[in-house]
Write a protein that holds these residues in place. Sequence first.
Motif, PDB file in Angstrom:
ATOM      1  N   LEU B 140       1.931  52.705  -2.259  1.00 45.03           N
ATOM      2  CA  LEU B 140       1.000  51.574  -2.252  1.00 45.03           C
ATOM      3  C   LEU B 140      -0.371  51.983  -1.702  1.00 45.03           C
ATOM      4  O   LEU B 140      -1.201  51.126  -1.437  1.00 45.03           O
ATOM      5  N   TYR B 141      -0.615  53.279  -1.547  1.00 43.45           N
ATOM      6  CA  TYR B 141      -1.903  53.720  -1.000  1.00 43.45           C
ATOM      7  C   TYR B 141      -3.115  53.283  -1.811  1.00 43.45           C
ATOM      8  O   TYR B 141      -4.201  53.169  -1.253  1.00 43.45           O
ATOM      9  N   PRO B 142      -2.989  53.037  -3.120  1.00 41.04           N
ATOM     10  CA  PRO B 142      -4.171  52.493  -3.809  1.00 41.04           C
ATOM     11  C   PRO B 142      -4.619  51.146  -3.249  1.00 41.04           C
ATOM     12  O   PRO B 142      -5.748  50.732  -3.460  1.00 41.04           O
ATOM     13  N   LEU B 143      -3.742  50.435  -2.521  1.00 44.09           N
ATOM     14  CA  LEU B 143      -4.132  49.156  -1.930  1.00 44.09           C
ATOM     15  C   LEU B 143      -5.098  49.396  -0.774  1.00 44.09           C
ATOM     16  O   LEU B 143      -4.956  50.355  -0.021  1.00 44.09           O
ATOM     17  N   LYS B 144      -6.043  48.483  -0.637  1.00 45.18           N
ATOM     18  CA  LYS B 144      -7.082  48.672   0.357  1.00 45.18           C
ATOM     19  C   LYS B 144      -6.493  48.762   1.773  1.00 45.18           C
ATOM     20  O   LYS B 144      -5.701  47.916   2.173  1.00 45.18           O
ATOM     21  N   ASN B 145      -6.900  49.791   2.491  1.00 39.66           N
ATOM     22  CA  ASN B 145      -6.499  50.058   3.882  1.00 39.66           C
ATOM     23  C   ASN B 145      -5.049  50.493   4.046  1.00 39.66           C
ATOM     24  O   ASN B 145      -4.589  50.712   5.167  1.00 39.66           O
ATOM     25  N   ALA B 146      -4.329  50.611   2.944  1.00 38.57           N
ATOM     26  CA  ALA B 146      -2.891  50.910   3.063  1.00 38.57           C
ATOM     27  C   ALA B 146      -2.656  52.223   3.800  1.00 38.57           C
ATOM     28  O   ALA B 146      -1.836  52.307   4.711  1.00 38.57           O
ATOM     29  N   GLU B 147      -3.414  53.250   3.412  1.00 38.38           N
ATOM     30  CA  GLU B 147      -3.184  54.557   4.021  1.00 38.38           C
ATOM     31  C   GLU B 147      -3.565  54.541   5.501  1.00 38.38           C
ATOM     32  O   GLU B 147      -2.898  55.164   6.326  1.00 38.38           O
ATOM     33  N   LEU B 148      -4.637  53.808   5.824  1.00 36.26           N
ATOM     34  CA  LEU B 148      -5.073  53.764   7.226  1.00 36.26           C
ATOM     35  C   LEU B 148      -4.062  53.035   8.106  1.00 36.26           C
ATOM     36  O   LEU B 148      -3.980  53.269   9.308  1.00 36.26           O
ATOM     37  N   ILE B 149      -3.297  52.129   7.496  1.00 33.59           N
ATOM     38  CA  ILE B 149      -2.257  51.431   8.257  1.00 33.59           C
ATOM     39  C   ILE B 149      -1.031  52.324   8.414  1.00 33.59           C
ATOM     40  O   ILE B 149      -0.465  52.457   9.487  1.00 33.59           O
ATOM     41  N   ASN B 150      -0.671  52.956   7.302  1.00 32.19           N
ATOM     42  CA  ASN B 150       0.591  53.699   7.270  1.00 32.19           C
ATOM     43  C   ASN B 150       0.493  55.086   7.880  1.00 32.19           C
ATOM     44  O   ASN B 150       1.389  55.530   8.586  1.00 32.19           O
ATOM     45  N   ASN B 151      -0.599  55.767   7.587  1.00 26.38           N
ATOM     46  CA  ASN B 151      -0.684  57.170   7.963  1.00 26.38           C
ATOM     47  C   ASN B 151      -2.135  57.532   8.252  1.00 26.38           C
ATOM     48  O   ASN B 151      -2.794  58.187   7.456  1.00 26.38           O
ATOM     49  N   PRO B 152      -2.663  57.068   9.378  1.00 26.24           N
ATOM     50  CA  PRO B 152      -4.095  57.267   9.655  1.00 26.24           C
ATOM     51  C   PRO B 152      -4.392  58.750   9.881  1.00 26.24           C
ATOM     52  O   PRO B 152      -3.495  59.490  10.284  1.00 26.24           O
ATOM     53  N   PRO B 153      -5.640  59.166   9.589  1.00 26.57           N
ATOM     54  CA  PRO B 153      -6.001  60.571   9.825  1.00 26.57           C
ATOM     55  C   PRO B 153      -5.772  60.911  11.295  1.00 26.57           C
ATOM     56  O   PRO B 153      -5.865  60.034  12.161  1.00 26.57           O
ATOM     57  N   GLU B 154      -5.500  62.174  11.527  1.00 30.20           N
ATOM     58  CA  GLU B 154      -5.169  62.597  12.887  1.00 30.20           C
ATOM     59  C   GLU B 154      -6.264  62.187  13.872  1.00 30.20           C
ATOM     60  O   GLU B 154      -7.448  62.300  13.587  1.00 30.20           O
ATOM     61  N   GLY B 155      -5.855  61.720  15.019  1.00 29.62           N
ATOM     62  CA  GLY B 155      -6.808  61.384  16.063  1.00 29.62           C
ATOM     63  C   GLY B 155      -7.354  59.974  15.981  1.00 29.62           C
ATOM     64  O   GLY B 155      -8.089  59.541  16.857  1.00 29.62           O
ATOM     65  N   THR B 156      -7.000  59.225  14.913  1.00 25.93           N
ATOM     66  CA  THR B 156      -7.485  57.849  14.830  1.00 25.93           C
ATOM     67  C   THR B 156      -6.326  56.881  15.002  1.00 25.93           C
ATOM     68  O   THR B 156      -5.177  57.208  14.731  1.00 25.93           O
ATOM     69  N   GLN B 157      -6.683  55.699  15.437  1.00 19.32           N
ATOM     70  CA  GLN B 157      -5.695  54.652  15.667  1.00 19.32           C
ATOM     71  C   GLN B 157      -5.322  54.026  14.328  1.00 19.32           C
ATOM     72  O   GLN B 157      -6.175  53.828  13.473  1.00 19.32           O
TER      73      GLN B 157
END
Lengths: 315, 547
Positions: B140-157
């Motif tokens: 579901l990563y094409p959904l807006k913000n999905a990746e940031l919720i599920n698997n944020p880049p290292e070092g970010t909340q």
Amino acid sequence: MLALTVRRLLVAIPTLLAIVAAAFLLMKAAPGGPFTLERQLPPEIEQRMQAKFGLDLPVGQQLARYLFGSEEGGGLIRGDFGPSMTYKDKNVIEIIAEGAPTSALLGLGAMALALLVGGGLGVMAALRQNRFQDYAVMALAIAGVCLPPLVVGPVMQLFFGVQLEWFPSQGLFRDEFALPYLVLPIVTLSLPLIAIVSRLMRASMIEAMRSNAIRTARAKGLPEAAVIWRHALPIAILPVVSYVGPALAGVMAGSFVIETVYQLPGIGKQFVYAAQQRDYTLVMGVVLIYSFLIILMNLAADIMYRVLDPRTRTA
Amino acid sequence: MALITDRRSLLTGAAGLGAAASLGACANARVVGFDKSRKSIDIANSSEPLSLDPHKATGSWENNIIGNMFIGLTTENSRSEPAPGMAERWEVSEDLLTWTFFLRRDAIWSDGEPCDAHDFVFAMQRILKPETLSQYASFLYPLKNAELINNPPEGTQALPAEELGVTAIDDFTLEIQLEHPAPYLPQLLKHYTAYPIPKHIYERVGDDWIKPENIVVNGPFKLVRWWSNYIIHLEKNPQFYDAANVVMEHLYFYPQNDVQAAARRVLSGEAGWATRFPSNQVEVLRRDLPGYVRVSPYLTVNYFSFNMTRAPFNDIRVRQAMSMAYDRDFVANQIYRTGEQPAYKFIPPGVYNYASTARYPWSEQPLAERKREAERLLREAGYGPNNPLRFAFSHRNTSDNPRVAVVAQNDWNSIAPWVTVELRGVENQVHYANLRAKNFDAGDGGWIGDYNDAKNFLYLFESRTGAQNYPSYNNPVYDQLVRDSDTERDDQRRAQLMLQAEELLLSEAPICCSVFINSTNLVHPDLTGYEDNIEDIHRARWFGIRA
């Protein structure tokens, strides 16, 4: 008797712990883990999964966690076998509870059949020693030991299930429990047991019939049936009893081959699949059940011994 | 107690026991695999599901079951094409980034509660929450913000799940915002990761909502019993909005890991549908089960990875030579017997919106010529009688893979006497652990597409894919092409970008494409509504019974 039981059960606790530790370490020695899959997990998710089950800890700590639980609770000593590592919606107890009734029924049925048929045949062979009946029974016994269920199972399915249509050949009638469906698997599972029991029974019966006790009984003028049933059988059955104990634990803990051939839901199959998929907690659960059964059955065999053989009571 | 009084009767008694034991009950209720009067079908499904929770499932055999219990915004028609499901219709904004779905108003959960937009919002937030531990959330990563919720880049909340670009405008209007245009969204939304789950049940019992005593569904069938490693029983859900058109009453799924046993179950009449059969028995099955055999192109490619992190496969010439010398026609025709196609390209034919013309440049050359060319390339790379080429080919020791490995070994050994290939067959779990740890020279593998789009194949070799990029292919040009295809709005130009990526993959040969696998099913000829399709998805909702 009570003291013996209590003592033996107390000794069982360190034994079980040792088995748990050994099985745990052996399992960890196998390469791969529950999350090594064809389709790889995103590293983040995998880390979280590992952390959830404590797989990111050193092996020693993992074992401690399995035994004593973590802050969230659990732990074997509190009777919690933990969640399954492969089944995401089920825990180990639930999975074993689904498979155990079928395996236990199969095992008990097969052993009962083995004792009746194998015991009967063994006695017959002993009383007809070196005659046609004896040779026939021993030939059958050799065949029974030599033909593995992997061969006998499909042949029985084909012959009694498909061609003669006497018995259903697989499953349990969908999600209901129908006893006729257990007939062929029980017979298949019992054949090697019948073979072993009949040989044991024959050998010890021959010995018993030659003993002084029997000579005395006959000298007293007892009828032959009473000699056999009341005097020879209790002595002759002792080796069978000591065999049946652990063997019953073995068959009740499930047979992968029988359960696979006949498509039955038992813990033998679950154990093998769990090992293949590195479902550590489920493997441990089945190993524990099996070891516990072994200990229990050995104890039962010893108690039976005391009941049957007065000589052991003072020991 | 009346004892047996003489030896003779004792003997007859003992012998009689054997006979008595075999005369059990003969009441013989037989399983009829496709029972027209009971409207039930027994299905030999390929494996045991490890979860029926759509957020935790991962396998096609789980999809076979779950997809009969839930309906997403879109759903499959009998050919597995996206069709309106819970959404009656949808609108797409000018920039292709906002999709508005209008939900049907007559849909309820099987306990009578309404199934509405809030259940979708809840479900999509749940699958993306890190603590759900969904293995397929990346879908579901094409959904807006999905990746940031599920698997944020290292070092970010991680973003809170409420930030997800899925909103209930009202009870029956759902708005989905995307990160980038995704013309394949209707494809994706019919996947189980996008199914709704019953919010009202989940709020009461949490993750146990999926247990038979708690579960409610919005699809055509509901769960009756799940007996591990044995059977799953679904029965018709009378509350399903289209229940009037659902014919089947009972579905029984058996986990049938053994393909032979699956075929036997159909042969004995105890299953009406097997989702696989042993391909080398196809002739026998065609004869013994006329009308049952269904073979269809499938979204699956088998390929070999070359470990590019070390010699010898860090040299493009060696990789090309091995790709050339491998006789995929032989494997396709002789090992697989159900009309499989040799793979001279990577993406299976028939993928939606992607008419690929990609092919290995040498695909028309005869094999002998290709082997000579391979030898030339290897000599150029410095190998020869004085510097022999040796490597190991690791393969899974399951199904047809060992036999394929022998063909590959033979082909590669025959390039020149100084080429030696050693085979290493191991069980699946170990094999994939080795591939990921780069603990191999060359290794086999297969990929089944999750949704019908070329992107789902090409992403495997993006450098950001990580350990699952088994060859460790790392080419910025390739990465850029795949990434550009994500943001390209025009279908044709998008296909063009993906085609360039595929051609690059073929020429640089991080992998050696082997065979496009077909789906193989045994289906009772009187079962209607089963249609062959490239995704091999067949929902029982469409099944019917030919009298």
